[in-house]
Design a protein around this motif. Structure first.
Motif, short mmCIF file in Angstrom:
data_model
loop_
_atom_site.label_atom_id
_atom_site.label_comp_id
_atom_site.label_asym_id
_atom_site.label_seq_id
_atom_site.Cartn_x
_atom_site.Cartn_y
_atom_site.Cartn_z
N SER A 108 -4.69 6.50 -1.33
CA SER A 108 -4.30 5.23 -1.08
C SER A 108 -4.26 4.52 -2.63
CB SER A 108 -5.15 4.36 -0.17
OG SER A 108 -4.90 4.80 1.03
N GLU B 71 -6.80 -0.17 -0.12
CA GLU B 71 -6.65 -0.80 1.31
C GLU B 71 -6.93 -2.09 1.55
OE1 GLU B 71 -8.47 2.41 3.39
OE2 GLU B 71 -7.16 3.86 2.48
N ARG C 66 -7.63 3.84 -3.55
CA ARG C 66 -8.67 4.37 -2.25
C ARG C 66 -8.95 3.03 -1.51
NH1 ARG C 66 -9.56 7.47 -6.40
NH2 ARG C 66 -9.51 9.70 -6.19
N LEU D 48 0.86 -1.26 0.23
CA LEU D 48 0.05 -0.14 0.02
C LEU D 48 0.83 1.29 -0.13
CD1 LEU D 48 -3.06 1.03 0.03
CD2 LEU D 48 -2.63 1.11 2.59
N LYS D 49 0.62 2.12 -0.96
CA LYS D 49 1.19 3.59 -0.95
C LYS D 49 0.32 4.70 -1.03
CE LYS D 49 5.00 1.85 -3.84
NZ LYS D 49 5.84 1.82 -4.98
N THR D 50 0.71 5.80 -0.60
CA THR D 50 -0.11 6.94 -0.61
C THR D 50 0.23 7.87 -1.71
OG1 THR D 50 -0.52 6.22 1.74
CG2 THR D 50 -1.22 8.57 0.92
N SER E 55 -4.68 -4.73 0.19
CA SER E 55 -3.42 -4.72 0.86
C SER E 55 -3.47 -5.40 2.22
CB SER E 55 -2.85 -3.34 1.09
OG SER E 55 -2.44 -2.67 -0.02
N THR F 159 -2.38 0.71 -4.62
CA THR F 159 -1.67 -0.28 -4.82
C THR F 159 -1.58 -0.83 -6.00
OG1 THR F 159 -0.93 -2.33 -3.81
CG2 THR F 159 -3.17 -2.08 -3.98
#
Length: 141
Positions: free
Chosen positions: A25, A58, A54, A17-19, A61, A27
């Motif tokens: 959010s 999440e 988004r 998960l990255k932002t 992940s 991935t």
């Protein structure tokens, strides 16, 4: 025009998960999808790149890991870019709109505790829709 992809496959690596700088959010991951050329031939695998945003990112992940079977509904997206050698490239990926568990927890999925049925997650929000007034007599079909 219609752009709908439905895939079932296994994750080739743990999703990370990255932002984004705007706090969204995301991935990216790939899945291995089996296919056959002809009857009697050995099964081949295609590796499909997936991106989820988004809450879907999440969800993926949190509940999926390398080897997990996943069901994905989404659309194909292309991106053009220039690689490090200056060559123009095009990337194809599936943007996941809806993901779901395909196997039960005892089969190896990491589904949330207490779930009797496969779960899914979609970016669709009921507040995105507006009820249209009228009666069935107003419909053109």
């Amino acid at each position: 025009m219609f752009n709908l992809v439905v895939l079932t496959g296994r994750l080739t690596a743990d999703p990370e998960l990255k932002t984004t700088p705007n706090g969204i959010s995301v991935t990216s991951f790939s899945i291995a999808v089996s296919r056959r050329y002809r009857a009697g031939e050995e099964t081949q695998a295609d590796f499909i790149n997936i991106v989820a945003w988004r809450q879907t990112a999440e969800f993926v992940s949190k509940y999926f890991k390398k080897g997990s079977m996943i069901g994905i509904e989404g659309s194909i997206q292309t991106r053009k870019y220039v690689d490090k050698n200056g060559n123009n490239r095009t990337a194809f990926e599936v943007v996941a709109n809806n993901v779901q568990f395909v196997e039960s927890k005892r089969d190896g999925a990491s589904a949330p505790t207490g779930m009797d049925e496969p779960a899914s997650f979609s970016n669709v929000d009921a507040n995105d829709f507006t009820e249209i007034g009228g009666t069935d007599d107003d419909l053109p079909f």
